[in-house]
Design a protein around this motif. Structure first.
Motif, PDB file in Angstrom:
ATOM      1  N   TYR A  62      28.247  48.177  33.827  1.00  0.00           N
ATOM      2  CA  TYR A  62      28.761  46.813  33.853  1.00  0.00           C
ATOM      3  C   TYR A  62      28.435  46.167  35.195  1.00  0.00           C
ATOM      4  CZ  TYR A  62      31.517  48.816  30.063  1.00  0.00           C
ATOM      5  OH  TYR A  62      31.909  49.453  28.916  1.00  0.00           O
ATOM      6  N   SER A  63      28.162  44.877  35.156  1.00  0.00           N
ATOM      7  CA  SER A  63      27.864  44.132  36.372  1.00  0.00           C
ATOM      8  C   SER A  63      29.156  43.769  37.093  1.00  0.00           C
ATOM      9  CB  SER A  63      27.079  42.870  36.030  1.00  0.00           C
ATOM     10  OG  SER A  63      27.868  42.002  35.223  1.00  0.00           O
ATOM     11  N   ASP A  64      29.003  43.279  38.332  1.00  0.00           N
ATOM     12  CA  ASP A  64      30.173  42.818  39.086  1.00  0.00           C
ATOM     13  C   ASP A  64      30.826  41.615  38.422  1.00  0.00           C
ATOM     14  OD1 ASP A  64      29.714  44.799  40.910  1.00  0.00           O
ATOM     15  OD2 ASP A  64      28.765  43.511  42.412  1.00  0.00           O
ATOM     16  N   LEU A  65      30.033  40.809  37.720  1.00  0.00           N
ATOM     17  CA  LEU A  65      30.599  39.659  37.009  1.00  0.00           C
ATOM     18  C   LEU A  65      31.564  40.097  35.926  1.00  0.00           C
ATOM     19  CD1 LEU A  65      30.639  36.600  36.374  1.00  0.00           C
ATOM     20  CD2 LEU A  65      28.678  37.003  34.852  1.00  0.00           C
ATOM     21  N   ALA A  66      31.214  41.133  35.183  1.00  0.00           N
ATOM     22  CA  ALA A  66      32.096  41.624  34.124  1.00  0.00           C
ATOM     23  C   ALA A  66      33.385  42.194  34.704  1.00  0.00           C
ATOM     24  CB  ALA A  66      31.372  42.690  33.293  1.00  0.00           C
ATOM     25  N   ILE A  67      33.291  42.958  35.779  1.00  0.00           N
ATOM     26  CA  ILE A  67      34.485  43.523  36.401  1.00  0.00           C
ATOM     27  C   ILE A  67      35.361  42.412  36.985  1.00  0.00           C
ATOM     28  CG2 ILE A  67      35.324  45.138  38.126  1.00  0.00           C
ATOM     29  CD1 ILE A  67      33.876  46.465  35.800  1.00  0.00           C
ATOM     30  N   THR A  68      34.730  41.403  37.594  1.00  0.00           N
ATOM     31  CA  THR A  68      35.486  40.293  38.180  1.00  0.00           C
ATOM     32  C   THR A  68      36.243  39.522  37.124  1.00  0.00           C
ATOM     33  OG1 THR A  68      33.866  40.088  39.955  1.00  0.00           O
ATOM     34  CG2 THR A  68      35.300  38.202  39.566  1.00  0.00           C
ATOM     35  N   LEU A  69      35.624  39.276  35.978  1.00  0.00           N
ATOM     36  CA  LEU A  69      36.293  38.549  34.897  1.00  0.00           C
ATOM     37  C   LEU A  69      37.499  39.313  34.380  1.00  0.00           C
ATOM     38  CD1 LEU A  69      36.473  36.247  32.880  1.00  0.00           C
ATOM     39  CD2 LEU A  69      34.801  37.447  31.446  1.00  0.00           C
ATOM     40  N   CYS A  70      37.350  40.602  34.186  1.00  0.00           N
ATOM     41  CA  CYS A  70      38.480  41.405  33.694  1.00  0.00           C
ATOM     42  C   CYS A  70      39.615  41.442  34.701  1.00  0.00           C
ATOM     43  CB  CYS A  70      38.007  42.815  33.372  1.00  0.00           C
ATOM     44  SG  CYS A  70      36.787  42.934  32.048  1.00  0.00           S
ATOM     45  N   LEU A  71      39.294  41.632  35.970  1.00  0.00           N
ATOM     46  CA  LEU A  71      40.336  41.699  36.987  1.00  0.00           C
ATOM     47  C   LEU A  71      40.984  40.345  37.224  1.00  0.00           C
ATOM     48  CD1 LEU A  71      38.687  44.081  39.617  1.00  0.00           C
ATOM     49  CD2 LEU A  71      40.406  44.621  37.891  1.00  0.00           C
ATOM     50  N   VAL A  76      46.006  37.089  36.776  1.00  0.00           N
ATOM     51  CA  VAL A  76      46.656  35.865  36.315  1.00  0.00           C
ATOM     52  C   VAL A  76      47.798  36.180  35.360  1.00  0.00           C
ATOM     53  CG1 VAL A  76      46.299  33.757  34.991  1.00  0.00           C
ATOM     54  CG2 VAL A  76      44.621  34.457  36.691  1.00  0.00           C
ATOM     55  N   TYR A  77      47.585  37.102  34.450  1.00  0.00           N
ATOM     56  CA  TYR A  77      48.599  37.391  33.437  1.00  0.00           C
ATOM     57  C   TYR A  77      49.445  38.611  33.760  1.00  0.00           C
ATOM     58  CZ  TYR A  77      46.306  33.917  30.562  1.00  0.00           C
ATOM     59  OH  TYR A  77      45.786  32.732  30.095  1.00  0.00           O
ATOM     60  N   GLY A  78      49.254  39.209  34.923  1.00  0.00           N
ATOM     61  CA  GLY A  78      50.100  40.313  35.347  1.00  0.00           C
ATOM     62  C   GLY A  78      50.041  41.514  34.430  1.00  0.00           C
ATOM     63  N   LEU A  79      48.857  41.932  34.066  1.00  0.00           N
ATOM     64  CA  LEU A  79      48.680  43.016  33.112  1.00  0.00           C
ATOM     65  C   LEU A  79      48.348  44.313  33.833  1.00  0.00           C
ATOM     66  CD1 LEU A  79      46.435  41.179  30.496  1.00  0.00           C
ATOM     67  CD2 LEU A  79      48.916  41.436  30.447  1.00  0.00           C
ATOM     68  N   ALA A  80      48.624  45.410  33.139  1.00  0.00           N
ATOM     69  CA  ALA A  80      48.155  46.710  33.601  1.00  0.00           C
ATOM     70  C   ALA A  80      46.684  46.875  33.209  1.00  0.00           C
ATOM     71  CB  ALA A  80      49.003  47.834  33.010  1.00  0.00           C
ATOM     72  N   GLN A  83      46.193  47.328  29.465  1.00  0.00           N
ATOM     73  CA  GLN A  83      46.439  46.064  28.773  1.00  0.00           C
ATOM     74  C   GLN A  83      45.295  45.083  29.008  1.00  0.00           C
ATOM     75  OE1 GLN A  83      50.203  44.809  30.289  1.00  0.00           O
ATOM     76  NE2 GLN A  83      51.362  46.408  29.233  1.00  0.00           N
ATOM     77  N   THR A  84      44.708  45.121  30.195  1.00  0.00           N
ATOM     78  CA  THR A  84      43.559  44.264  30.474  1.00  0.00           C
ATOM     79  C   THR A  84      42.379  44.642  29.587  1.00  0.00           C
ATOM     80  OG1 THR A  84      44.270  44.076  32.778  1.00  0.00           O
ATOM     81  CG2 THR A  84      42.001  43.473  32.275  1.00  0.00           C
ATOM     82  N   GLN A  85      42.164  45.922  29.397  1.00  0.00           N
ATOM     83  CA  GLN A  85      41.103  46.365  28.503  1.00  0.00           C
ATOM     84  C   GLN A  85      41.353  45.888  27.079  1.00  0.00           C
ATOM     85  OE1 GLN A  85      40.696  50.614  28.317  1.00  0.00           O
ATOM     86  NE2 GLN A  85      39.055  50.551  26.781  1.00  0.00           N
ATOM     87  N   GLY A  86      42.602  45.961  26.631  1.00  0.00           N
ATOM     88  CA  GLY A  86      42.917  45.501  25.285  1.00  0.00           C
ATOM     89  C   GLY A  86      42.755  43.998  25.132  1.00  0.00           C
ATOM     90  N   LEU A  87      43.132  43.226  26.167  1.00  0.00           N
ATOM     91  CA  LEU A  87      42.964  41.774  26.102  1.00  0.00           C
ATOM     92  C   LEU A  87      41.491  41.386  26.027  1.00  0.00           C
ATOM     93  CD1 LEU A  87      44.056  38.881  26.283  1.00  0.00           C
ATOM     94  CD2 LEU A  87      44.038  39.124  28.770  1.00  0.00           C
ATOM     95  N   ILE A 294      49.381  35.691  41.827  1.00  0.00           N
ATOM     96  CA  ILE A 294      48.970  37.016  42.277  1.00  0.00           C
ATOM     97  C   ILE A 294      50.139  37.986  42.360  1.00  0.00           C
ATOM     98  CG2 ILE A 294      47.073  36.025  43.588  1.00  0.00           C
ATOM     99  CD1 ILE A 294      48.690  36.363  46.105  1.00  0.00           C
ATOM    100  N   GLY A 295      51.386  37.481  42.266  1.00  0.00           N
ATOM    101  CA  GLY A 295      52.546  38.356  42.340  1.00  0.00           C
ATOM    102  C   GLY A 295      53.004  38.564  43.767  1.00  0.00           C
ATOM    103  N   PRO A 296      54.227  39.085  43.946  1.00  0.00           N
ATOM    104  CA  PRO A 296      54.755  39.282  45.302  1.00  0.00           C
ATOM    105  C   PRO A 296      54.278  40.554  45.983  1.00  0.00           C
ATOM    106  CG  PRO A 296      56.400  39.912  43.693  1.00  0.00           C
ATOM    107  CD  PRO A 296      55.214  39.394  42.905  1.00  0.00           C
ATOM    108  N   LYS A 297      53.479  41.380  45.286  1.00  0.00           N
ATOM    109  CA  LYS A 297      53.059  42.643  45.881  1.00  0.00           C
ATOM    110  C   LYS A 297      51.612  42.925  45.517  1.00  0.00           C
ATOM    111  CE  LYS A 297      55.184  45.097  42.005  1.00  0.00           C
ATOM    112  NZ  LYS A 297      56.227  46.056  41.603  1.00  0.00           N
ATOM    113  N   LEU A 298      50.987  43.785  46.291  1.00  0.00           N
ATOM    114  CA  LEU A 298      49.599  44.175  46.105  1.00  0.00           C
ATOM    115  C   LEU A 298      49.517  45.637  45.737  1.00  0.00           C
ATOM    116  CD1 LEU A 298      48.033  42.432  49.232  1.00  0.00           C
ATOM    117  CD2 LEU A 298      48.091  41.573  46.905  1.00  0.00           C
ATOM    118  N   ILE A 299      48.444  45.989  45.075  1.00  0.00           N
ATOM    119  CA  ILE A 299      48.211  47.373  44.706  1.00  0.00           C
ATOM    120  C   ILE A 299      47.405  48.029  45.806  1.00  0.00           C
ATOM    121  CG2 ILE A 299      47.202  48.913  42.988  1.00  0.00           C
ATOM    122  CD1 ILE A 299      47.589  46.724  40.941  1.00  0.00           C
TER     123      ILE A 299
END
Length: 313
Positions: A62-71, A76-80, A83-87, A294-299
């Motif tokens: 996968y290209s960086d564009l594909a990874i960027t779109l998924c992330l 934005v939707y606060g997914l795990a 769940q991001t893969q399923g969306l 982005i939420g109040p915390k970072l991973i």
């Protein structure tokens, strides 16, 4: 109205009430918050897979564009990750795209050190910039937090990052941003923020009035602004409550000396209205909007995403 300034009489201030007069537009705005509309260009589909490399090792799928779109959808939707893969899998099926979707392990591995596209060109404005800067803390969620919740152990030290944002009051867009460690002060991060601005700054508004340290209030910040944009820049930084006038305030008063004298004679709230310092509330609102995204915390291990996403959208 600042909370710290009125803390001693906070219980006497009545709660503000707002009345909605445009119910159709208000209801439609609430509906749009749940609207999911995605446009995918043909060029994006052609760049979904990564280019083959000539060096040794496994080939990226996968290209960086594909990874960027998924992330991006994940943030934005606060997914795990799963769940991001399923969306993304459901979006690809609904739109009839015959593309492979990155799995959760690939998203986790590729997100570290991901090179996101630069967006400094969007921050360039033709007219003068009325800049207001502010910062907020973001909690880092890592292994220490998990051990504390799972095994009731005491973490050695809470880790934080500071998100610095600069808002253009004329256009309403974020023109500069930076993500630093928690021990970097606001004046220290100011030169990096100013380097991202391509235009001329006509007005600068920052915090620093209700605590003893003064935040941006100080000679280094004022000298930096004067060196970068000249003496014509209007600097609106409230002095702290413990501030005193300089020895040469009687003969050659500075802008800070005039602010201190006006606050002593007319009061701090009158000074805020006369100088336009109340416009800094727009930066507080913008900061709240981005923290909601982005939420109040970072991973842990994914720190660069937050600062870039603020300019990417």
């Amino acid at each position: 109205m600042p909370h710290t300034f009125n803390a001693d009489r906070r219980e006497k201030i009545a709660k503000q009430k707002y009345q909605v007069t445009n119910w159709p537009a208000y209801n439609e705005s609430l509906r749009q918050r749940g609207d999911l509309t995605i446009w995918v260009k043909d060029e994006a589909l052609s760049l979904w897979t990564a280019r083959r490399r000539t060096s040794r090792g496994g080939q990226p799928k996968y290209s960086d564009l594909a990874i960027t779109l998924c992330l991006t959808l994940r943030v934005v939707y606060g997914l795990a990750l799963r769940q991001t893969q399923g969306l993304m899998r459901s979006v690809a099926a609904l739109m009839g795209f015959d593309i492979a979707v990155p799995d959760c392990s690939t998203l986790s591995r590729r997100s570290k050190g991901l090179a996101l596209p630069s967006t400094k060109s969007r921050a360039t404005t033709s007219g003068p910039v009325h800049l207001v800067v502010d910062s907020t803390g973001l909690k880092v969620f890592g292994s220490g937090e998990w051990l504390e919740n799972k095994h009731k152990t005491k973490a050695k030290r809470k880790r934080w990052r500071k998100l610095h944002l600069g808002l253009n009051l004329v256009s309403g867009e974020i023109v500069c941003s930076d993500l630093t460690v928690d021990d970097v002060g606001d004046p220290t991060a100011l030169p990096g923020l100013l380097d991202q601005i391509g235009g001329r700054v006509e007005k600068f508004i920052a915090d620093g009035a209700y605590i003893a340290d003064g935040a941006y209030d100080g000679t280094p910040s004022r000298d930096l602004l004067a060196t970068r944009f000249g003496e014509i820049v209007e600097v609106i930084i409230p002095p702290p409550k413990t501030a005193v006038a300089s020895p040469q305030s009687v003969l050659v008063p500075s802008v800070r000396d005039r602010y201190i004298a006006e606050i002593q004679t007319k009061g701090r709230m009158a000074w805020q209205k006369s100088t336009g310092y109340n416009k800094r509330s727009r930066a507080e609102t913008q900061m709240g909007r981005w923290k909601a995204v982005i939420g109040p915390k970072l991973i842990c291990g994914r720190l660069p995403l937050a600062s870039v996403f603020c300019r990417y959208f």
